[in-house]
Motif scaffolding. Structure first.
Motif, PDB file in Angstrom:
ATOM      1  N   GLY A  17       0.810  -1.211   0.000  1.00  0.00           N
ATOM      2  CA  GLY A  17       0.000   0.000   0.000  1.00  0.00           C
ATOM      3  C   GLY A  17       0.844   1.261   0.000  1.00  0.00           C
ATOM      4  N   SER A  24       0.970  10.919  -0.357  1.00  0.00           N
ATOM      5  CA  SER A  24       2.176  10.811   0.462  1.00  0.00           C
ATOM      6  C   SER A  24       3.424  10.758  -0.408  1.00  0.00           C
ATOM      7  CB  SER A  24       2.099   9.563   1.358  1.00  0.00           C
ATOM      8  OG  SER A  24       0.997   9.635   2.229  1.00  0.00           O
ATOM      9  N   GLN A 126      -0.392  12.305   6.141  1.00  0.00           N
ATOM     10  CA  GLN A 126      -0.685  10.875   6.285  1.00  0.00           C
ATOM     11  C   GLN A 126      -2.007  10.664   7.027  1.00  0.00           C
ATOM     12  OE1 GLN A 126       0.285   8.135   4.922  1.00  0.00           O
ATOM     13  NE2 GLN A 126       1.497   6.852   6.283  1.00  0.00           N
ATOM     14  N   ASN A 129      -6.015  11.343   5.436  1.00  0.00           N
ATOM     15  CA  ASN A 129      -6.775  10.458   4.559  1.00  0.00           C
ATOM     16  C   ASN A 129      -7.420   9.334   5.370  1.00  0.00           C
ATOM     17  OD1 ASN A 129      -7.843   8.926   2.512  1.00  0.00           O
ATOM     18  ND2 ASN A 129      -5.956   8.770   1.332  1.00  0.00           N
ATOM     19  N   LYS A 131      -9.378   7.105   4.450  1.00  0.00           N
ATOM     20  CA  LYS A 131      -9.432   5.853   3.704  1.00  0.00           C
ATOM     21  C   LYS A 131      -8.248   4.963   4.075  1.00  0.00           C
ATOM     22  CE  LYS A 131     -10.827   5.748  -0.525  1.00  0.00           C
ATOM     23  NZ  LYS A 131     -10.945   5.961  -1.994  1.00  0.00           N
ATOM     24  N   THR A 132      -7.104   5.586   4.342  1.00  0.00           N
ATOM     25  CA  THR A 132      -5.945   4.818   4.774  1.00  0.00           C
ATOM     26  C   THR A 132      -6.226   4.140   6.107  1.00  0.00           C
ATOM     27  OG1 THR A 132      -4.500   6.409   3.661  1.00  0.00           O
ATOM     28  CG2 THR A 132      -3.475   4.939   5.255  1.00  0.00           C
ATOM     29  N   TYR A 136      -6.123   0.096   6.910  1.00  0.00           N
ATOM     30  CA  TYR A 136      -5.421  -0.520   8.034  1.00  0.00           C
ATOM     31  C   TYR A 136      -6.364  -1.415   8.818  1.00  0.00           C
ATOM     32  CZ  TYR A 136      -0.802   1.714   8.107  1.00  0.00           C
ATOM     33  OH  TYR A 136       0.490   2.076   7.842  1.00  0.00           O
ATOM     34  N   GLU A 165       6.962   2.095   6.564  1.00  0.00           N
ATOM     35  CA  GLU A 165       6.572   3.390   6.008  1.00  0.00           C
ATOM     36  C   GLU A 165       7.777   4.336   5.930  1.00  0.00           C
ATOM     37  OE1 GLU A 165       3.629   4.530   4.934  1.00  0.00           O
ATOM     38  OE2 GLU A 165       2.079   3.205   5.735  1.00  0.00           O
TER      39      GLU A 165
END
Length: 214
Positions: A17, A24, A126, A129, A131-132, A136, A165
């Motif tokens: 991802g 990002s 970071q 969002n 949606k991130t 997760y 990350e």
């Protein structure tokens, strides 16, 4: 040993991802190429801290709760989209402004301050969002065992996510702060900044539209 497979699976899924292009990636690359390697690494640190935050919240079950509270999730989508729109507008507005780049490799007086400012920008981007966050939650829910986790896994998993990350975006920052990409950027700053700003704005509009549509 039975918990090593879910740990490995989650780390691989998060890594895939992170590698996928998104806001990002655009932010880290642009910061490194337009500012300095240190600023790019600061942004990468912020991305890692954002991943650490999402992983910790997923383990605590707070992200799963967010996914169930539709109005809160949609509201965060709109706020996150507006933030990305703001970043895109800033990039577009400053596209024609000349840029003085320090190519000496020496740390200036404000280098530390710039590093931490970039780290904060990376962290906020970071976290902007939601949606991130849901990704997760989905990965953790699908791959973690149902029984209570051992303490070592609860500690190791967020640390591993942070490492994935940070290392990925640090590699991005290092690559884009090299001489070749920097010369390319300086030669086409106006259009590159407008492209980056347009990408940010498009992602922001998508989030706002999805949030407003419900």
């Amino acid at each position: 040993m039975e918990h090593l497979l879910p740990l490995f699976s989650i780390v691989v899924a998060i890594a895939l991802g992170a590698i996928s292009p998104g806001p990002s990636f655009v932010l880290v690359a642009r910061t490194a190429i337009a500012g300095s390697r240190g600023a790019g690494l600061g942004t990468a640190l912020g991305m890692g801290l954002g991943g650490l935050t999402f992983a910790t919240l997923a383990l605590l079950g707070l992200i799963a709760l967010l996914a169930q509270v539709a109005w809160l999730y949609l509201g965060l989508k709109i706020l996150g989209g507006l933030y990305l729109l703001y970043l895109g507008w800033r990039l577009w507005r400053g596209a024609r402004e000349p840029l003085a780049v320090d190519t000496s490799g020496q740390a200036g007086q404000g280098a530390g301050q710039g590093f931490w400012r970039a780290a904060l920008l990376g962290l906020v981007t970071q976290l902007s969002n939601p949606k991130t966050a849901v990704v997760y939650a989905g990965i953790f829910a699908a791959l973690l065992p149902a029984q209570p986790l051992p303490l070592w896994l609860a500690v190791t998993l967020p640390a591993a996510i942070f490492t994935v990350e940070f290392v990925w975006y640090a590699l991005v920052a290092t690559a884009f702060s090299a001489g070749g990409p920097r010369r390319l950027y300086l030669g086409g700053k106006t259009w590159i900044d407008r492209l980056a700003g347009g990408v940010m704005a498009a992602l922001g509009l998508r989030l706002v539209f999805e949030g407003a549509r419900g």
